[in-house]
Enzyme design. Structure first.
Site, PDB file in Angstrom:
ATOM      1  N   GLU A   9       0.800  -1.233   0.000  1.00  0.00           N
ATOM      2  CA  GLU A   9       0.000   0.000   0.000  1.00  0.00           C
ATOM      3  C   GLU A   9       0.827   1.274   0.000  1.00  0.00           C
ATOM      4  O   GLU A   9       0.506   2.236  -0.678  1.00  0.00           O
ATOM      5  CB  GLU A   9      -0.937   0.071   1.227  1.00  0.00           C
ATOM      6  CG  GLU A   9      -1.948  -1.029   1.311  1.00  0.00           C
ATOM      7  CD  GLU A   9      -1.540  -2.022   2.367  1.00  0.00           C
ATOM      8  OE1 GLU A   9      -0.397  -2.495   2.286  1.00  0.00           O
ATOM      9  OE2 GLU A   9      -2.350  -2.325   3.245  1.00  0.00           O
ATOM     10  N   ASP A  82      -1.883  -5.123   3.616  1.00  0.00           N
ATOM     11  CA  ASP A  82      -1.968  -5.440   5.047  1.00  0.00           C
ATOM     12  C   ASP A  82      -2.778  -6.711   5.313  1.00  0.00           C
ATOM     13  O   ASP A  82      -3.700  -7.046   4.554  1.00  0.00           O
ATOM     14  CB  ASP A  82      -2.602  -4.271   5.811  1.00  0.00           C
ATOM     15  CG  ASP A  82      -1.626  -3.121   5.997  1.00  0.00           C
ATOM     16  OD1 ASP A  82      -0.424  -3.326   5.766  1.00  0.00           O
ATOM     17  OD2 ASP A  82      -2.067  -2.018   6.370  1.00  0.00           O
ATOM     18  N   ASP A  84      -5.420  -7.867   6.754  1.00  0.00           N
ATOM     19  CA  ASP A  84      -6.765  -7.755   7.322  1.00  0.00           C
ATOM     20  C   ASP A  84      -7.784  -7.671   6.187  1.00  0.00           C
ATOM     21  O   ASP A  84      -7.433  -7.791   5.014  1.00  0.00           O
ATOM     22  CB  ASP A  84      -6.871  -6.538   8.253  1.00  0.00           C
ATOM     23  CG  ASP A  84      -6.500  -5.231   7.551  1.00  0.00           C
ATOM     24  OD1 ASP A  84      -6.348  -5.223   6.311  1.00  0.00           O
ATOM     25  OD2 ASP A  84      -6.350  -4.211   8.240  1.00  0.00           O
ATOM     26  N   GLU A  86      -9.410  -5.177   4.946  1.00  0.00           N
ATOM     27  CA  GLU A  86      -9.165  -4.060   4.037  1.00  0.00           C
ATOM     28  C   GLU A  86      -8.012  -4.393   3.094  1.00  0.00           C
ATOM     29  O   GLU A  86      -8.066  -4.124   1.893  1.00  0.00           O
ATOM     30  CB  GLU A  86      -8.860  -2.795   4.846  1.00  0.00           C
ATOM     31  CG  GLU A  86      -9.310  -1.507   4.205  1.00  0.00           C
ATOM     32  CD  GLU A  86     -10.823  -1.380   4.089  1.00  0.00           C
ATOM     33  OE1 GLU A  86     -11.279  -0.804   3.081  1.00  0.00           O
ATOM     34  OE2 GLU A  86     -11.548  -1.870   4.968  1.00  0.00           O
ATOM     35  N   TYR A 298       1.717  -5.839  13.475  1.00  0.00           N
ATOM     36  CA  TYR A 298       0.566  -5.138  12.896  1.00  0.00           C
ATOM     37  C   TYR A 298      -0.288  -4.513  13.985  1.00  0.00           C
ATOM     38  O   TYR A 298      -0.607  -5.151  14.992  1.00  0.00           O
ATOM     39  CB  TYR A 298      -0.263  -6.112  12.059  1.00  0.00           C
ATOM     40  CG  TYR A 298      -1.281  -5.429  11.185  1.00  0.00           C
ATOM     41  CD1 TYR A 298      -0.900  -4.391  10.342  1.00  0.00           C
ATOM     42  CD2 TYR A 298      -2.609  -5.816  11.202  1.00  0.00           C
ATOM     43  CE1 TYR A 298      -1.825  -3.762   9.534  1.00  0.00           C
ATOM     44  CE2 TYR A 298      -3.548  -5.195  10.390  1.00  0.00           C
ATOM     45  CZ  TYR A 298      -3.149  -4.163   9.561  1.00  0.00           C
ATOM     46  OH  TYR A 298      -4.073  -3.532   8.767  1.00  0.00           O
ATOM     47  N   ARG A 300      -3.409  -3.156  13.925  1.00  0.00           N
ATOM     48  CA  ARG A 300      -4.876  -3.254  13.965  1.00  0.00           C
ATOM     49  C   ARG A 300      -5.250  -4.675  14.361  1.00  0.00           C
ATOM     50  O   ARG A 300      -5.294  -5.570  13.524  1.00  0.00           O
ATOM     51  CB  ARG A 300      -5.484  -2.868  12.610  1.00  0.00           C
ATOM     52  CG  ARG A 300      -5.295  -1.399  12.284  1.00  0.00           C
ATOM     53  CD  ARG A 300      -6.039  -0.958  11.038  1.00  0.00           C
ATOM     54  NE  ARG A 300      -5.750   0.431  10.742  1.00  0.00           N
ATOM     55  CZ  ARG A 300      -4.776   0.854   9.950  1.00  0.00           C
ATOM     56  NH1 ARG A 300      -4.000  -0.038   9.358  1.00  0.00           N
ATOM     57  NH2 ARG A 300      -4.560   2.135   9.742  1.00  0.00           N
ATOM     58  N   HIS A 344      -4.873 -11.574  14.324  1.00  0.00           N
ATOM     59  CA  HIS A 344      -3.453 -11.247  14.439  1.00  0.00           C
ATOM     60  C   HIS A 344      -3.021 -11.278  15.895  1.00  0.00           C
ATOM     61  O   HIS A 344      -3.835 -11.218  16.806  1.00  0.00           O
ATOM     62  CB  HIS A 344      -3.164  -9.845  13.879  1.00  0.00           C
ATOM     63  CG  HIS A 344      -3.763  -9.609  12.543  1.00  0.00           C
ATOM     64  ND1 HIS A 344      -3.320 -10.268  11.423  1.00  0.00           N
ATOM     65  CD2 HIS A 344      -4.793  -8.825  12.145  1.00  0.00           C
ATOM     66  CE1 HIS A 344      -4.044  -9.868  10.387  1.00  0.00           C
ATOM     67  NE2 HIS A 344      -4.946  -9.012  10.808  1.00  0.00           N
TER      68      HIS A 344
END
Length: 692
Positions: A9, A82, A84, A86, A298, A300, A344
């Site tokens: 990203e 990432d 997740d 998203e 990570y 989140r 995670h």
């Protein structure tokens, strides 16, 4: 040209990963999402299974073109967004835009950006997980259906630029409900009696407990008089001494929510700032000869789980640094918050060997403060409990009981490294009592009577609101920060003294949503919707069915609101002064950067003024103007002369009206220190004692 193309990203992440993978790999950044629903229209075909219509995001054309060219030249493309929902959706959109074979194993994920973790992840690429993509699509479409149906009604009936959403509406309702509690609160009187006692030369404190061994509340002055009338003389008997050993366990490693809360308490960081800094630490920091390294895992996550390898490394570190007695021997088994995804690990340092002092020179001040917090919390979580010696002493005089509680740290354990803060910022302190035994006698030096009134519940801070949303199952780690940001940008709430207060506009919007869209504000309904999104992620539910079930109940409310909702006119608040251009009354208006003064005859008269707050101090530089409180672009308060630009006096510290008692100059300012506020002179070395 490199054999393999890797797409992530951000440029920072690309730079870090490219160094790890070597010459055969070229790493490029998509700069986040490459496709999304159009901003100008709903972009969801309700009649055909809620089919989304994705378009290339405006401004992303050149990036997509560059990625397509690089993809054509590469033997294989890897998508390393990432780990997740998203990130999975970004990978899926990229695969579609670049015409990649989605049956191919092109998805690479890693929980930490270290050389070992990144290289290991490329040994086992996988297919794009469509369950994760569907869960993200479901949330995006759900939020689009809510926002693009309710917002136009609010624009038409209330004011342009408003919005509504599932999570933000719940957050707003919580703030408004709390404000109602505060307004409806009726304080109750109560009293305390605090005694200062002595045994020999050693002083200690105790508080009134009750009569004849039974606890008694002091509701008014009459109750206090009754108690005081019973006390005969100054001598008290020690009637009971209870000594115990108490264990205090370390807090679990950070989740996104607990990191945001603790950073707010200990570092005074807003949630947005915390997540921005955490992203930087995750994506990688250049550590001199070591190269660029991701310092934390990570950020989140809703899990407190820790990898076995990380626990083993922490165990060895604690043994070497503090000794065997400080190292936890049993693996932690913390329970995650109800409804957590546990996708995670917890937020932790990628290596405990990179202690804060070792990387200090490579980090900015705020990066270091946040990294130190994460590092210390993780190390402490892998240490033994602290052991406290506690002592409770009951004192009696003619049937009147006082109680003294004391504690001291017998073995520091994890407290040697880190102690968790509480919401009221009161950390546990030692209170050592003298050695007392049953039958001893002590003397009361004074008995202080104090009147108190119960206090209403406090307004929400960002940290407390995040914690509450998590506790009731609303939102997920990635949503907390943007949710709080949105309700402030829409002017639904204001942040005063770090606590949320609803605005008139916020109350109006909440009232309308409550009347016409009750399910949006139904905590149980919204929490169940979050759980259903989790079910979609795990392949246990279909996203189209979930959206359809919601929309069948939601659509009739949209039609009813459009027909029945009355138009509301929000009147401007009079400012109490007249326009110095045309003489009409000035009113308060709300703009992008907060409130300002404007002429009530707008647009005929366009006179505007900033709201200034005088602090009662004459300008120490020119002696003619008055010092006023101002705000910088970053909303930091500073002080300046109201004669600017004729006088350029400016100060971050608040000036004090009186002259310095040492040099006589008007140069005193209030300096904010950790312990409170200290008055200092900027002209000489005069300082006053710190005031809390």
């Amino acid at each position: 040209m490199a054999d393999y193309l890797v797409i992530v990203e951000s440029p920072a992440k690309a730079k870090t990963i490219e160094k790890y993978l070597g010459k055969k790999f070229k790493v490029k950044a998509s700069m986040g999402h490459i496709r999304d629903l159009p901003k100008s229209q709903m972009g969801v075909d309700v009649e055909h299974d809620f089919e989304p219509r994705y378009i290339t995001i405006r401004g992303k054309g050149p990036i997509l073109k560059e990625l397509k060219q690089a993809a054509k030249k590469a033997k294989k493309v890897y998508l390393a967004a990432d780990p997740d929902r998203e990130g999975e959706a970004i990978a899926w959109h990229l695969a579609n835009s670049l015409n990649l074979d989605q049956n191919d194993k092109l998805r690479v994920v890693f929980n930490e950006i270290t050389k070992e973790a990144v290289k290991e992840s490329f040994k086992s690429p996988r297919k794009i997980d469509m369950d994760l993509v569907d869960a993200q699509q479901a949330r995006r479409i759900l939020d689009r259906l809510v926002g693009y149906n309710i917002s136009p009604i609010l624009w038409k009936k209330v004011k342009k630029g408003l919005s509504a959403g599932r999570v933000q509406s719940i957050a707003l309702r919580l703030i408004i409900d709390r404000e109602k509690e505060i307004n409806n609160f009726k304080p109750e009187e109560y009293w305390t009696i605090d005694g200062n006692f002595k045994k020999g030369r050693k002083a200690f404190q105790g508080s009134f407990y009750g009569i004849d061994g039974k606890k008694k509340k002091l509701k008014n002055a009459e109750d206090v008089k009754e108690v005081m009338s019973k006390i005969k003389g100054k001598e008290f008997d020690v009637v009971n001494v209870t000594k115990k050993e108490r264990l205090r366990n370390p807090a679990a490693p950070f989740t996104t929510s607990s990191l945001q809360q603790e950073a707010a308490r200990k570092l005074n960081f807003r949630t947005r700032k915390t997540m921005m800094l955490a992203q930087q630490l995750y994506e990688g920091i250049a550590l001199g000869k070591q190269g660029t390294v991701g310092l934390i895992t990570y950020m989140r996550t809703d899990s407190t789980r820790i990898a076995d390898s990380a626990q083993a490394e922490a165990h060895d570190y604690v043994v070497n640094q503090f000794g065997k007695e400080f190292a936890r021997n049993k693996k932690r088994t913390d329970k995650n918050q109800k409804g957590s995804q546990d996708a995670h690990e917890a937020v932790r340092p990628t290596s405990v060997l990179r202690a804060p002092q070792e990387v200090k020179e490579y980090l900015s001040r705020d990066q270091l403060r946040l990294y130190k917090l994460i590092w210390e919390r993780f190390i402490a979580s892998q240490m033994t409990p602290a052991v406290l010696d506690t002592m409770r002493v009951d004192l009696e005089n003619n049937g009147v009981s006082f109680r003294a509680n004391g504690s001291k740290v017998k073995f520091a354990g994890f407290m040697k490294v880190y102690v968790e803060s509480s919401d009221d910022n009161k950390e546990e302190k030692e209170n050592i009592l003298p050695e007392l035994e049953k039958g001893d006698k002590v003397t009361s030096e004074s008995l202080e009577q104090r009147q108190h009134f119960t206090q209403p519940p406090p307004r929400y801070t960002e940290a407390r609101l995040v914690k509450t949303l998590e506790e009731i199952g609303i939102g997920r780690p990635s949503t907390y920060s943007p949710t709080l940001d949105t309700i402030q940008r829409r002017n639904y709430v204001s942040l005063t003294n770090k606590r949320f207060t609803p605005t008139e506009l916020g109350e109006i919007v909440n009232e309308l949503i409550e009347e016409y869209f009750p399910e949006i504000l139904d905590v149980r309904f919204t929490a169940n919707m979050e759980a259903e999104l989790d079910e979609i992620e795990h392949g246990k539910a279909k996203w189209v069915k979930a959206i359809d079930n919601f929309y069948k109940r939601f659509e009739p409310n949209v039609e009813r609101a459009d027909k029945e909702m009355e138009k509301i006119e929000i009147k401007d608040e009079p400012a109490g002064i007249d326009c110095d251009v045309c003489g009409a009354p000035m009113v308060y208006k709300m703009g992008k950067y907060g409130k300002f003064l404007a002429c009530s005859r707008f647009p005929e008269c366009r006179n505007t003024k900033p709201i200034v707050k005088e602090i009662g101090v004459t300008c120490p530089k020119c002696g003619k103007g008055h010092v006023i409180e101002r705000k910088s672009k970053k909303k930091r308060i500073f002080y300046g002369c109201d004669r600017y630009p004729d006088c350029d006096y400016v100060s971050w510290d608040k000036p004090v009206a009186r002259p310095c008692p040492k040099c006589g100059e008007h140069a005193l300012v209030e300096k904010k220190l950790k312990k409170g506020i200290q008055v200092q002179c900027t002209n000489c070395d005069y300082k006053e004692d710190t005031q809390e």
